[in-house]
Scaffold this active site. Structure first.
Site, PDB file in Angstrom:
ATOM      1  N   SER A  79       0.830  -1.197   0.000  1.00 48.00           N
ATOM      2  CA  SER A  79       0.000   0.000   0.000  1.00 48.00           C
ATOM      3  C   SER A  79       0.875   1.261   0.000  1.00 48.00           C
ATOM      4  CB  SER A  79      -0.970  -0.044   1.190  1.00 48.00           C
ATOM      5  OG  SER A  79      -1.973   0.934   1.079  1.00 48.00           O
ATOM      6  N   ASP A  86     -10.116  -5.556  -3.320  1.00 51.79           N
ATOM      7  CA  ASP A  86      -9.508  -4.479  -2.533  1.00 51.79           C
ATOM      8  C   ASP A  86     -10.395  -3.237  -2.629  1.00 51.79           C
ATOM      9  OD1 ASP A  86      -7.874  -2.315  -1.669  1.00 51.79           O
ATOM     10  OD2 ASP A  86      -6.058  -3.387  -2.262  1.00 51.79           O
ATOM     11  N   HIS A 127      -7.363  -5.954   0.769  1.00 50.06           N
ATOM     12  CA  HIS A 127      -6.165  -5.131   0.977  1.00 50.06           C
ATOM     13  C   HIS A 127      -5.324  -5.568   2.177  1.00 50.06           C
ATOM     14  CE1 HIS A 127      -4.039  -1.444  -0.152  1.00 50.06           C
ATOM     15  NE2 HIS A 127      -3.986  -1.082   1.103  1.00 50.06           N
TER      16      HIS A 127
END
Length: 289
Positions: free
Chosen positions: A155, A234, A267
């Site tokens: 991320s 995600d 995620h």
């Protein structure tokens, strides 16, 4: 032997050692924490050999413990003889007004760049911390080969891994990412962070945008390839991550990229744990050369 960092805790782990450290950072101007997994090759063999290392950059709200406790990377790292290094995601305790008011800016959200805007510029210097201080620190004291260091992350940390690899290709021999923020100049997380840390002149932002950096290249900096895994479930994919922009930039630059899209994965760290072995093997192949 005295060392420039303090051992906070140590745990036997797959024949190696999981350690958590703290030191006084001259770059940040504050104490910084980081974690290191040393594989058994460095613990049981005293012949002076050094192992390659992977630096992992974590995402928003995370710290130096997150990857080591959630990703399940140590078992294979021990087999491959890879050291794992995870710094914190930002300075802590800078006492800047607003530092802890947002989960996506300030503490826990340093975005792996050197801030140029006051008051953040004094302490929020994560790029210099990682590239000039942390690597020198661990390779100077621990049996880690400074010439065989790779970088990866998740991320915000995936953004950091890609941008630091592109900005410092001589420092890192391999790079990969999980669900990275691929074009921060074009997403809300990036707009907020870059405005706060770098100012409102958007012309300066491209220097910390992986897609823009790659698009500006005329040769592939990582000829052995970059690996990215992205979950299609995600919730941040459409608005924040934009892997297709980095994919297009790699195609333009002639950079080999394996961008894998996975149905059903979100995620979080269950996603990372599922594909961590592929990333460790990706780096081990390139760091063995």
């Amino acid at each position: 032997m005295s060392t420039p960092f303090e051992l906070l805790s140590e745990h036997a782990c797959f024949g190696g050692a999981q350690r958590f450290y703290q030191h006084a950072s001259s770059v940040i101007g504050l104490p910084m924490k980081f974690s290191v997994f040393m594989p058994p090759q460095t613990v049981i063999e005293k012949a002076g050999g050094k192992v390659p290392a992977l630096i992992y950059l974590a995402g928003l709200t995370c710290n130096e413990e997150t990857f080591m406790t959630k990703a399940g990377a140590q078992r294979l790292a021990a087999t491959l003889g890879l050291a794992l290094i995870a710094p914190d995601t930002s300075p802590r305790g800078a006492n800047i007004p607003g530092e802890t008011e947002s989960w996506d800016f300030g503490a826990g959200a340093g975005f792996y760049l050197d801030a140029t805007e006051a008051p953040w510029s004094r302490h929020y210097r994560m790029e210099s911390y990682i590239t000039t201080e942390l690597i020198a620190l661990v390779t100077g004291v621990l049996p880690i080969d400074a010439g065989r260091v790779g970088i990866f992350g998740h991320s915000m940390g995936g953004h950091g891994a890609l941008t630091l690899a592109l900005r410092h290709p001589g420092l890192f021999k391999s790079v990969s990412a999980f669900a990275p923020i691929c074009a921060p100049s074009q997403c809300p997380w990036g707009h907020k962070a870059f405005t706060g840390y770098l100012g409102t002149d958007t012309a300066t932002w491209s220097a910390h945008d992986a897609s823009a950096l790659m698009a500006a290249l005329h040769a592939a900096p990582y000829p052995d390839g970059i690996l990215i895994d992205q979950g299609l479930a995600d919730k941040f994919l459409a608005e924040q991550l934009h892997p297709q922009l980095f994919e297009a930039a790699c195609a333009q630059a002639g950079q080999a990229l394996q961008l894998r899209r996975h149905a059903g994965y979100d995620h979080g760290y269950y996603f990372i744990a599922t594909f961590i072995a592929d990333h460790l093997n990706h780096h081990a192949r390139q760091l063995s050369e």
